[in-house]
Design an enzyme around this catalytic site. Structure first.
Site, PDB file in Angstrom:
ATOM      1  N   GLY A  45      -7.311  -3.485  -1.228  1.00 56.42           N
ATOM      2  CA  GLY A  45      -8.683  -2.935  -1.830  1.00 56.42           C
ATOM      3  C   GLY A  45      -9.247  -1.672  -1.053  1.00 56.42           C
ATOM      4  O   GLY A  45      -8.912  -1.376   0.007  1.00 56.42           O
TER       5      GLY A  45
ATOM      6  N   LYS B 272       6.272  -4.128   6.163  1.00 57.45           N
ATOM      7  CA  LYS B 272       4.915  -4.537   6.592  1.00 57.45           C
ATOM      8  C   LYS B 272       5.540  -5.345   8.119  1.00 57.45           C
ATOM      9  O   LYS B 272       5.277  -5.232   9.128  1.00 57.45           O
ATOM     10  CB  LYS B 272       3.947  -5.363   6.097  1.00 57.45           C
ATOM     11  CG  LYS B 272       3.260  -4.416   5.273  1.00 57.45           C
ATOM     12  CD  LYS B 272       2.392  -5.160   4.223  1.00 57.45           C
ATOM     13  CE  LYS B 272       1.534  -4.224   3.427  1.00 57.45           C
ATOM     14  NZ  LYS B 272       0.629  -4.864   2.224  1.00 57.45           N
TER      15      LYS B 272
ATOM     16  N   THR C 240      -7.831   5.940  -3.881  1.00 60.50           N
ATOM     17  CA  THR C 240      -8.335   4.871  -3.709  1.00 60.50           C
ATOM     18  C   THR C 240      -8.649   4.556  -2.169  1.00 60.50           C
ATOM     19  O   THR C 240     -10.002   4.438  -1.858  1.00 60.50           O
ATOM     20  CB  THR C 240      -7.410   3.460  -4.123  1.00 60.50           C
ATOM     21  OG1 THR C 240      -7.110   3.751  -5.280  1.00 60.50           O
ATOM     22  CG2 THR C 240      -8.305   2.293  -3.752  1.00 60.50           C
TER      23      THR C 240
ATOM     24  N   ILE D 221      -7.387  -6.561   7.866  1.00 64.96           N
ATOM     25  CA  ILE D 221      -7.345  -7.437   8.965  1.00 64.96           C
ATOM     26  C   ILE D 221      -6.790  -6.744  10.137  1.00 64.96           C
ATOM     27  O   ILE D 221      -5.848  -5.866  10.322  1.00 64.96           O
ATOM     28  CB  ILE D 221      -6.180  -8.597   8.688  1.00 64.96           C
ATOM     29  CG1 ILE D 221      -6.321  -9.462   7.222  1.00 64.96           C
ATOM     30  CG2 ILE D 221      -5.555  -9.520   9.655  1.00 64.96           C
ATOM     31  CD1 ILE D 221      -5.085 -10.286   6.762  1.00 64.96           C
TER      32      ILE D 221
ATOM     33  N   ASP E 135       7.256  -4.378  -0.314  1.00 67.31           N
ATOM     34  CA  ASP E 135       6.253  -4.000   0.431  1.00 67.31           C
ATOM     35  C   ASP E 135       6.070  -4.933   1.609  1.00 67.31           C
ATOM     36  O   ASP E 135       5.831  -4.416   2.845  1.00 67.31           O
ATOM     37  CB  ASP E 135       5.013  -4.276  -0.256  1.00 67.31           C
ATOM     38  CG  ASP E 135       3.918  -4.049   0.259  1.00 67.31           C
ATOM     39  OD1 ASP E 135       3.148  -2.830   0.425  1.00 67.31           O
ATOM     40  OD2 ASP E 135       3.140  -4.959   0.528  1.00 67.31           O
TER      41      ASP E 135
END
Length: 436
Positions: free
Chosen positions: A333, A236, A47, A167, A232
């Site tokens: 995405g 981060k 992806t 971001i 997850d």
């Protein structure tokens, strides 16, 4: 060779292995210099990797203007072949082909997971190639080591896309906010859980229905554990805290709760209080260290993160000089994440032969005990008011008509350890969500 001719500007042709630049000014033709292409490799054509190739192909002209030179994807590393795809001629199956090619200056790692990504990235850095990655698992575990190798080899290791997708929060912390001491970070950094909480809040569906919908839309993995249990987000916030603290924060040390126990009833109570439930990754300075955790929080309407919905992410930062700032955008995405990766590629291309300093020492930071931090707590219980007040003292009660057989209340401010002791005495607790 392609000749590029422009009017009152330099233009860079993007075809072939060399560029011949001409500049026309007042009718005069001035021969420019010949520039070689910067060759890059992409490891992993899933992806993100395919998104990186697409972003470079679509925005190649503007990317090359920003770099000042051409850029070409020379290799794509993948276990698979892609017959019929134009990229097939670039596909290799052995990472050593890339490591041993002196033409390749920049490598993109988009395979995911710790291994073999760590082995491959380390080999690229040791071979004198700069690397950018979107791999949060790799960065959380080996970030300090890979930065140190990059410094030793006078190359760079960048990882903007490992937190927050598109971001630019990591670049902001490393460049724009270096004059500040960062006192607090609060982030919605997982698009899957934020989408699910938004569905539950806006449409009244339960957790299982929201998860199924997220999976059908491709926002959640077949095995969603890492997202819904907060792992997850934990990786981060460990990365962000390592950067602001300047040394290693192990994500295993970060206290983590997910959203799997949040129910439609909790949403009813949240609406009655005029609040929204969000899964937050938080890091707050406490003396010489930071208190770090991931958990659902009840946010008031005036908090900047209250209106962050759907798959969007946002990171709220408080600096001792800056004050408050928020970074908002698409947190996941193919193309938003790939855009952040390619931004790193541009930065790496501008700094070939020069290491960019990132403070992230390998010495482990002992983070503060979250149980010693203070806050208010929303509690659902079957206990009566008399028992609640006997144990918790003053309490603010929240009633919802749909649940006449239980009591919701908000505690006074207290330490987590005090809450835990009182909760054990009270018993019959259905749910607890922290206030923010």
């Amino acid at each position: 060779m392609v000749i590029a001719v422009g009017l009152n500007q330099q233009q860079i042709s993007l075809s072939g292995g060399q560029l011949l630049i001409y500049h026309i000014d007042s009718g005069k033709e001035n021969k420019g210099s010949i520039h070689k292409m910067i060759k890059i490799a992409v490891m992993g054509y899933g992806t993100i990797g395919s998104g990186v190739v697409k972003v470079i192909g679509t925005n190649q002209e503007s990317i090359c203007r920003k770099i000042g030179e051409g850029i070409e994807v020379k290799y794509i590393l993948d276990l698979r072949d892609f017959e019929g795809d134009p990229i097939q001629s670039k596909v290799v199956h052995d990472y050593q082909v890339i490591a041993e090619d002196p033409e390749v200056a920049i490598v993109v790692e988009s395979m995911g997971g710790v291994e073999p990504a760590h082995t491959f990235v380390k080999a690229m850095l040791l071979a004198g190639k700069s690397v950018t990655t979107s791999n949060k698992a790799l960065v959380a575990v080996h970030g300090a080591e890979l930065i140190a190798i990059a410094k030793e080899k006078n190359v760079n290791f960048m990882f903007e896309a490992s937190v927050g997708g598109g971001i630019p929060i990591i670049r902001a912390l490393n460049s724009c906010l270096t004059a500040d001491r960062i006192e607090e970070i609060n982030g919605i950094v997982n698009g899957t859980t934020n989408y699910m909480m938004t569905r539950m809040a806006q449409e009244g569906c339960d957790f299982d229905e929201a998860l199924k919908d997220a999976q059908e839309k491709g926002f959640a993995e077949k095995d969603p554990t890492a997202d819904i249990e907060g792992h997850d987000a934990g990786r981060k916030i460990a990365i962000l805290t390592s950067l602001i603290a300047g040394q290693q924060v192990d994500f295993e040390d970060v206290y983590t709760e997910g959203i799997s126990k949040i129910t439609a009833t909790d949403i009813l109570y949240a609406k009655k209080m005029g609040r929204a439930i969000k899964l937050l990754a938080t890091s707050r300075q406490v003396g010489d260290t930071y208190a770090v955790m991931v958990a659902p929080f009840l946010l008031p309407k005036d908090h900047p993160l209250y209106t962050v919905n759907g798959v969007f992410n946002a990171v709220f930062v408080r600096g001792n000089m800056l004050g408050d700032a928020m970074f908002y955008g698409s947190g996941a995405g193919s193309l938003p994440t790939a855009s952040a990766v390619v931004a790193d590629v541009v930065e790496l291309a501008k700094h070939i032969g020069r290491h960019i300093e990132i403070e992230w020492r390998p010495e482990k930071l002992a983070i503060a005990d979250y149980r010693q931090q203070t806050g208010r707590f929303f509690v659902r219980t079957t206990a009566d008011h008399a028992l609640i007040e006997k144990i918790f003292g003053e309490a603010e009660y929240i009633d919802v008509p749909e649940k006449p057989d239980e009591t919701g209340f908000i505690t006074a401010e207290m330490k987590e350890t005090d809450y835990e002791e009182k909760a054990e005495q009270l018993g019959n607790i259905i749910q607890m969500i922290r206030f923010h």
